[in-house]
Write a protein that holds these residues in place. Structure first.
Motif, PDB file in Angstrom:
ATOM      1  N   LYS A   7       0.814  -1.225   0.000  1.00  0.00           N
ATOM      2  CA  LYS A   7       0.000   0.000   0.000  1.00  0.00           C
ATOM      3  C   LYS A   7       0.843   1.268   0.000  1.00  0.00           C
ATOM      4  O   LYS A   7       0.350   2.341  -0.353  1.00  0.00           O
ATOM      5  CB  LYS A   7      -0.920   0.006   1.227  1.00  0.00           C
ATOM      6  N   GLN A   8       2.110   1.151   0.397  1.00  0.00           N
ATOM      7  CA  GLN A   8       2.973   2.341   0.462  1.00  0.00           C
ATOM      8  C   GLN A   8       3.674   2.626  -0.866  1.00  0.00           C
ATOM      9  O   GLN A   8       4.308   3.656  -1.024  1.00  0.00           O
ATOM     10  CB  GLN A   8       4.033   2.156   1.553  1.00  0.00           C
ATOM     11  N   VAL A   9       3.558   1.685  -1.816  1.00  0.00           N
ATOM     12  CA  VAL A   9       4.301   1.809  -3.068  1.00  0.00           C
ATOM     13  C   VAL A   9       3.534   2.684  -4.050  1.00  0.00           C
ATOM     14  O   VAL A   9       2.306   2.591  -4.182  1.00  0.00           O
ATOM     15  CB  VAL A   9       4.546   0.416  -3.686  1.00  0.00           C
ATOM     16  N   ASN A  10       4.256   3.534  -4.770  1.00  0.00           N
ATOM     17  CA  ASN A  10       3.653   4.363  -5.816  1.00  0.00           C
ATOM     18  C   ASN A  10       3.401   3.488  -7.039  1.00  0.00           C
ATOM     19  O   ASN A  10       4.321   3.131  -7.769  1.00  0.00           O
ATOM     20  CB  ASN A  10       4.571   5.524  -6.173  1.00  0.00           C
ATOM     21  N   THR A  11       2.142   3.114  -7.257  1.00  0.00           N
ATOM     22  CA  THR A  11       1.774   2.260  -8.391  1.00  0.00           C
ATOM     23  C   THR A  11       1.047   3.040  -9.480  1.00  0.00           C
ATOM     24  O   THR A  11       0.470   2.452 -10.391  1.00  0.00           O
ATOM     25  CB  THR A  11       0.875   1.112  -7.913  1.00  0.00           C
TER      26      THR A  11
ATOM     27  N   THR B 143      -2.998  -4.353 -13.686  1.00  0.00           N
ATOM     28  CA  THR B 143      -3.000  -4.452 -12.227  1.00  0.00           C
ATOM     29  C   THR B 143      -1.570  -4.617 -11.728  1.00  0.00           C
ATOM     30  O   THR B 143      -0.812  -5.424 -12.279  1.00  0.00           O
ATOM     31  CB  THR B 143      -3.835  -5.667 -11.784  1.00  0.00           C
ATOM     32  N   PRO B 144      -1.191  -3.870 -10.689  1.00  0.00           N
ATOM     33  CA  PRO B 144       0.160  -4.066 -10.136  1.00  0.00           C
ATOM     34  C   PRO B 144       0.277  -5.451  -9.490  1.00  0.00           C
ATOM     35  O   PRO B 144      -0.646  -5.933  -8.839  1.00  0.00           O
ATOM     36  CB  PRO B 144       0.290  -2.970  -9.072  1.00  0.00           C
TER      37      PRO B 144
ATOM     38  N   LEU C  24       0.197  -6.773 -14.543  1.00  0.00           N
ATOM     39  CA  LEU C  24      -0.596  -7.846 -15.134  1.00  0.00           C
ATOM     40  C   LEU C  24      -1.695  -7.239 -15.993  1.00  0.00           C
ATOM     41  O   LEU C  24      -2.504  -6.445 -15.518  1.00  0.00           O
ATOM     42  CB  LEU C  24      -1.215  -8.707 -14.022  1.00  0.00           C
ATOM     43  N   ARG C  25      -1.725  -7.642 -17.280  1.00  0.00           N
ATOM     44  CA  ARG C  25      -2.709  -7.106 -18.213  1.00  0.00           C
ATOM     45  C   ARG C  25      -3.624  -8.219 -18.723  1.00  0.00           C
ATOM     46  O   ARG C  25      -3.186  -9.354 -18.904  1.00  0.00           O
ATOM     47  CB  ARG C  25      -2.020  -6.438 -19.401  1.00  0.00           C
ATOM     48  N   LYS C  26      -4.891  -7.844 -18.971  1.00  0.00           N
ATOM     49  CA  LYS C  26      -5.854  -8.783 -19.536  1.00  0.00           C
ATOM     50  C   LYS C  26      -5.693  -8.802 -21.051  1.00  0.00           C
ATOM     51  O   LYS C  26      -6.333  -8.039 -21.776  1.00  0.00           O
ATOM     52  CB  LYS C  26      -7.270  -8.385 -19.148  1.00  0.00           C
ATOM     53  N   GLN C  27      -4.828  -9.652 -21.509  1.00  0.00           N
ATOM     54  CA  GLN C  27      -4.605  -9.827 -22.944  1.00  0.00           C
ATOM     55  C   GLN C  27      -3.890 -11.154 -23.163  1.00  0.00           C
ATOM     56  O   GLN C  27      -3.271 -11.696 -22.248  1.00  0.00           O
ATOM     57  CB  GLN C  27      -3.763  -8.680 -23.518  1.00  0.00           C
TER      58      GLN C  27
ATOM     59  N   PRO D 130       4.307 -13.736  -4.647  1.00  0.00           N
ATOM     60  CA  PRO D 130       3.604 -12.752  -5.477  1.00  0.00           C
ATOM     61  C   PRO D 130       2.255 -12.379  -4.862  1.00  0.00           C
ATOM     62  O   PRO D 130       1.557 -13.220  -4.293  1.00  0.00           O
ATOM     63  CB  PRO D 130       3.410 -13.480  -6.817  1.00  0.00           C
ATOM     64  N   VAL D 131       1.881 -11.103  -5.002  1.00  0.00           N
ATOM     65  CA  VAL D 131       0.596 -10.639  -4.492  1.00  0.00           C
ATOM     66  C   VAL D 131       0.102  -9.519  -5.398  1.00  0.00           C
ATOM     67  O   VAL D 131       0.884  -8.695  -5.879  1.00  0.00           O
ATOM     68  CB  VAL D 131       0.717 -10.145  -3.035  1.00  0.00           C
ATOM     69  N   MET D 132      -1.190  -9.488  -5.684  1.00  0.00           N
ATOM     70  CA  MET D 132      -1.762  -8.423  -6.496  1.00  0.00           C
ATOM     71  C   MET D 132      -1.998  -7.184  -5.637  1.00  0.00           C
ATOM     72  O   MET D 132      -2.360  -7.289  -4.467  1.00  0.00           O
ATOM     73  CB  MET D 132      -3.078  -8.877  -7.126  1.00  0.00           C
ATOM     74  N   GLY D 133      -1.791  -6.019  -6.249  1.00  0.00           N
ATOM     75  CA  GLY D 133      -2.020  -4.762  -5.556  1.00  0.00           C
ATOM     76  C   GLY D 133      -3.057  -3.907  -6.261  1.00  0.00           C
ATOM     77  O   GLY D 133      -3.830  -4.406  -7.092  1.00  0.00           O
ATOM     78  N   GLU D 134      -3.084  -2.644  -5.924  1.00  0.00           N
ATOM     79  CA  GLU D 134      -4.014  -1.690  -6.525  1.00  0.00           C
ATOM     80  C   GLU D 134      -3.246  -0.475  -7.011  1.00  0.00           C
ATOM     81  O   GLU D 134      -2.124  -0.211  -6.565  1.00  0.00           O
ATOM     82  CB  GLU D 134      -5.075  -1.265  -5.503  1.00  0.00           C
ATOM     83  N   VAL D 135      -3.860   0.259  -7.929  1.00  0.00           N
ATOM     84  CA  VAL D 135      -3.233   1.472  -8.458  1.00  0.00           C
ATOM     85  C   VAL D 135      -3.497   2.630  -7.497  1.00  0.00           C
ATOM     86  O   VAL D 135      -4.645   2.929  -7.170  1.00  0.00           O
ATOM     87  CB  VAL D 135      -3.775   1.800  -9.860  1.00  0.00           C
ATOM     88  N   HIS D 136      -2.417   3.264  -7.029  1.00  0.00           N
ATOM     89  CA  HIS D 136      -2.543   4.407  -6.125  1.00  0.00           C
ATOM     90  C   HIS D 136      -1.194   5.105  -6.026  1.00  0.00           C
ATOM     91  O   HIS D 136      -0.158   4.572  -6.454  1.00  0.00           O
ATOM     92  CB  HIS D 136      -3.006   3.961  -4.729  1.00  0.00           C
ATOM     93  N   LYS D 137      -1.197   6.268  -5.450  1.00  0.00           N
ATOM     94  CA  LYS D 137       0.055   6.982  -5.198  1.00  0.00           C
ATOM     95  C   LYS D 137       0.684   6.465  -3.909  1.00  0.00           C
ATOM     96  O   LYS D 137       0.000   5.917  -3.046  1.00  0.00           O
ATOM     97  CB  LYS D 137      -0.196   8.482  -5.119  1.00  0.00           C
ATOM     98  N   GLY D 138       1.980   6.667  -3.784  1.00  0.00           N
ATOM     99  CA  GLY D 138       2.678   6.237  -2.589  1.00  0.00           C
ATOM    100  C   GLY D 138       4.090   6.767  -2.566  1.00  0.00           C
ATOM    101  O   GLY D 138       4.592   7.305  -3.567  1.00  0.00           O
ATOM    102  N   LYS D 139       4.771   6.601  -1.432  1.00  0.00           N
ATOM    103  CA  LYS D 139       6.123   7.136  -1.267  1.00  0.00           C
ATOM    104  C   LYS D 139       7.215   6.103  -1.571  1.00  0.00           C
ATOM    105  O   LYS D 139       8.365   6.468  -1.770  1.00  0.00           O
ATOM    106  CB  LYS D 139       6.295   7.646   0.166  1.00  0.00           C
ATOM    107  N   SER D 140       6.871   4.827  -1.579  1.00  0.00           N
ATOM    108  CA  SER D 140       7.882   3.792  -1.774  1.00  0.00           C
ATOM    109  C   SER D 140       8.098   3.516  -3.252  1.00  0.00           C
ATOM    110  O   SER D 140       7.171   3.602  -4.058  1.00  0.00           O
ATOM    111  CB  SER D 140       7.459   2.509  -1.059  1.00  0.00           C
TER     112      SER D 140
END
Length: 635
Positions: free
Chosen positions: A185-189, A196-197, A265-268, A536-546
């Motif tokens: 959650k802290q990572v800039n994605t 999907t990150p 990860l892309r849906k294609q 491996p774990v899926m994340g979400e797109v958001h801003k972050g400092k890491s």
């Protein structure tokens, strides 16, 4: 330990006297193997043995009396035994009750990972759930009591043990997921715009490349492709894991130590690219190895190391051997191989997987003990079944094996054997925090007694220029005689648990061929990697400092293995531990995620010792060969 066999005891005593000249022995009676002190039967045996002229003088005493005698005695003339104190009895305990041993190994890895990432997550405000982690460890440690983990308990032990492992697994899985999600959650994605990150976490203290697998949404049949953050597609392969479940298999490159790396990860549909893998019913090949399978027996008849032009086998390899196992006493404890080997029947050989990341050949066979006929209408129906899978990955220099067994025999032991072309008079085995060398030549009574020896994640046989390591995921019994490497997979004693090991098992082991010896080949690291998958774990797109790729903790040089990062039991300090794996004196350099306030030498009891100098976020600590270093770090 051989008091049940007076003739053998006398032979050993004669040899002991001839070697040392000593004729006096102090027997210290304390709490015995099954509670209480010495039994009447034991005392009667000793009285009988006293009548033999070779038997030493015996004094019965207490621990306090023994220690007083030691303080008053001149012990400078005692001989020194510079080797392991090998117990010639109870060698079956390395293998009996396979599910308990698998639960132990899996739990140790899971809870260590949960502690590491829970500690690292506190940097960004995550919680360290000390009480629940302690509860999980107490369940695992309770199961390490004899006769539970050694497999020599009654059936009810293993019903309870399974529940304790299940409870520990639930806590460890929850805490690990919670902590890595907190870090993610802290990572800039926000740079991920088309998909999907995906974060790949590495809990080990060195950069590594290995296979990873992402669980996909249940029930969908959408195509997926994986990309690195430069926009380059990563080779991937969808693998079905259940009726409605699939996972995306891929090769993760250069994942930072004690850290993570982000993908997209892309849906294609993935691009169809030329790979390094080829597979047929009787062959497997990648850029490292060419494997040939004998179509008549189903065993591996050749493994060619293409890098060195080296043939690994001098006979059929990967053979699952069913061996008659009839101990004279104490079924679950002791190995009693009679030399009889039972044949299995080959049923099918088929290609199980063929893709750009992984290729697998599956061999099915079954077994009915010769001479046994069952009741009509199925008098020759097999009693046990085996499926062996042989796997190569693109870009990974291991040969992986998985044996699934549906096992219903009595007093039979299963070993897997690899007769190799490497020769040496000694083999090296991993033990906790180190290694030990044992003879492969049965030249004296001490070596001949070691029909089965314990090891942790691997054993290795190397000559000057080349070697082979046999890795395992949940086994502890090995034997390497001459140039035949064997790993013990299952046993089937009938006492004290007549159902021991009956049922279904999935057993994983791997060959790691290499240039030079095990030290040059980093076999210690490969053993840890094989037992500690990437996360491996899926994340979400958001801003972050890491950043998108980061290492929280680094440790050098590479002979050092970081075994633990955790919160102290009675404070918020971090406990960091490592050991030297190669027998080298070095200056350890530990890089932390931020400058510490205080660093002290500690120990397994987490006591405070001498202060340690540090500069910025770097701690330098002399590390002696074959030693363990524990630091307590406050921020």
């Amino acid at each position: 330990n051989e008091v049940n066999d007076p003739a053998r005891t006398v032979d050993q005593l004669r040899q002991f006297e001839a070697n040392t000249g000593f004729r006096k022995m102090l027997i210290l009676f304390g709490v015995g193997d099954h509670g209480g002190g010495p039994s009447n039967e034991m005392l009667d045996r000793i009285e009988h043995l006293k009548t033999l002229d070779i038997f030493p003088a015996i004094e019965k005493g207490t621990a306090g009396g023994y220690l007083d005698w030691l303080r008053k005695s001149d012990l400078s003339g005692l001989p020194v035994w510079n080797d392991e104190l090998y117990l010639e009895y109870h060698q079956g305990t390395y293998t009996t009750q396979a599910n308990a041993k698998e639960g132990n190994r899996r739990s140790e890895v899971l809870l260590t990972n949960a502690e590491k990432f829970s500690t690292l997550a506190t940097i960004s405000g995550g919680a360290y759930n000390r009480n629940d982690l302690e509860e999980a460890w107490r369940n695992v440690l309770f199961n390490q009591f004899h006769d539970i983990l050694p497999g020599s308990g009654i059936r009810e032990n293993y019903i309870d043990a399974a529940e304790k492992y299940k409870a520990a697994d639930a806590i460890g899985t929850f805490e690990l997921k919670r902590s890595i999600n907190q870090i993610a959650k802290q990572v800039n994605t926000s740079t991920v715009r088309k998909g999907t990150p995906v974060f790949v976490f590495n809990s080990l203290s060195w950069e590594r490349s290995d296979a990873g697998a992402i669980a996909l949404n249940e029930g969908d049949d959408i195509g997926y492709a994986l990309f690195d953050l430069t926009g380059k597609e990563v080779s991937s392969q969808v693998v079905r894991t259940g009726k409605y479940s699939r996972e995306l298999l891929f090769k993760a490159d250069r994942i930072p130590p004690c850290g993570y790396k982000m993908y997209e990860l892309r849906k294609q549909a993935p691009a169809a690219g030329a790979g390094t893998l080829s597979v047929s019913r009787t062959s497997l090949e990648n850029e490292f190895f060419r494997i040939a399978i004998d179509p008549d027996s189903g065993w591996v008849k050749s493994i060619l190391d293409k890098r060195n032009g080296k043939e690994l086998l001098k006979g059929f390899g990967g053979e699952v051997q069913l061996l008659e196992d009839k101990p004279r006493a104490w079924d679950a404890w002791n190995v009693g191989l009679t030399g009889v080997k039972f044949p299995t029947k080959l049923r099918t050989i088929e290609v199980a997987e063929s893709g750009p990341v992984r290729a697998t050949v599956r061999i099915s066979r079954d077994y009915l003990k010769p001479g046994v006929r069952k009741d009509p209408p199925t008098p020759e129906y097999p009693s046990s079944f085996f499926t062996q899978e042989i796997t190569l990955y693109s870009g990974i220099d291991r040969i992986d094996f998985k044996t699934d067994a549906d096992w219903w025999e009595e007093r039979t032991m299963i070993k897997v054997a690899f007769p190799v072309t490497v020769n040496d008079t000694v083999a090296t085995y991993e033990i906790p925090y180190g290694t030990i060398r044992r003879s492969t030549q049965m030249r004296n009574s001490w070596d001949s007694a070691k029909v089965e020896v314990p090891a942790e994640r691997w054993a290795d046989l190397s000559q000057d220029d080349y070697g082979i390591s046999l890795l395992n995921k949940s086994k502890y019994g090995y034997d390497i005689k001459g140039s035949v490497m064997r790993l013990s997979l299952l046993r089937s004693p009938v006492w004290p648990d007549p159902t021991a090991d009956r049922g279904k098992h999935s057993i994983e082991y791997s060959l790691y061929p290499h240039r030079g010896g095990w030290k040059q080949a980093n076999t210690v690291q490969r053993g840890y990697e094989y037992n500690t998958p990437l996360l491996p774990v899926m994340g979400e797109v958001h801003k972050g400092k890491s950043p998108s790729s980061y290492s929280f903790v680094k440790l050098s040089p590479d002979n050092l293995v970081l075994t633990e990062i955790k919160k102290a039991e009675d404070s918020e300090a971090w406990v960091v531990q490592w050991y030297d794996s190669r027998g080298e004196d070095v200056q350890a350099q530990l890089t932390l995620p931020r400058p510490p306030k205080k660093v002290v030498v500690s120990n397994f009891l987490e006591e405070d010792g001498a202060p340690v100098d540090h500069a910025g976020n770097t701690v330098t600590m002399p590390t002696k060969k074959n030693s363990v270093v524990t630091l307590k770090i406050s921020f």
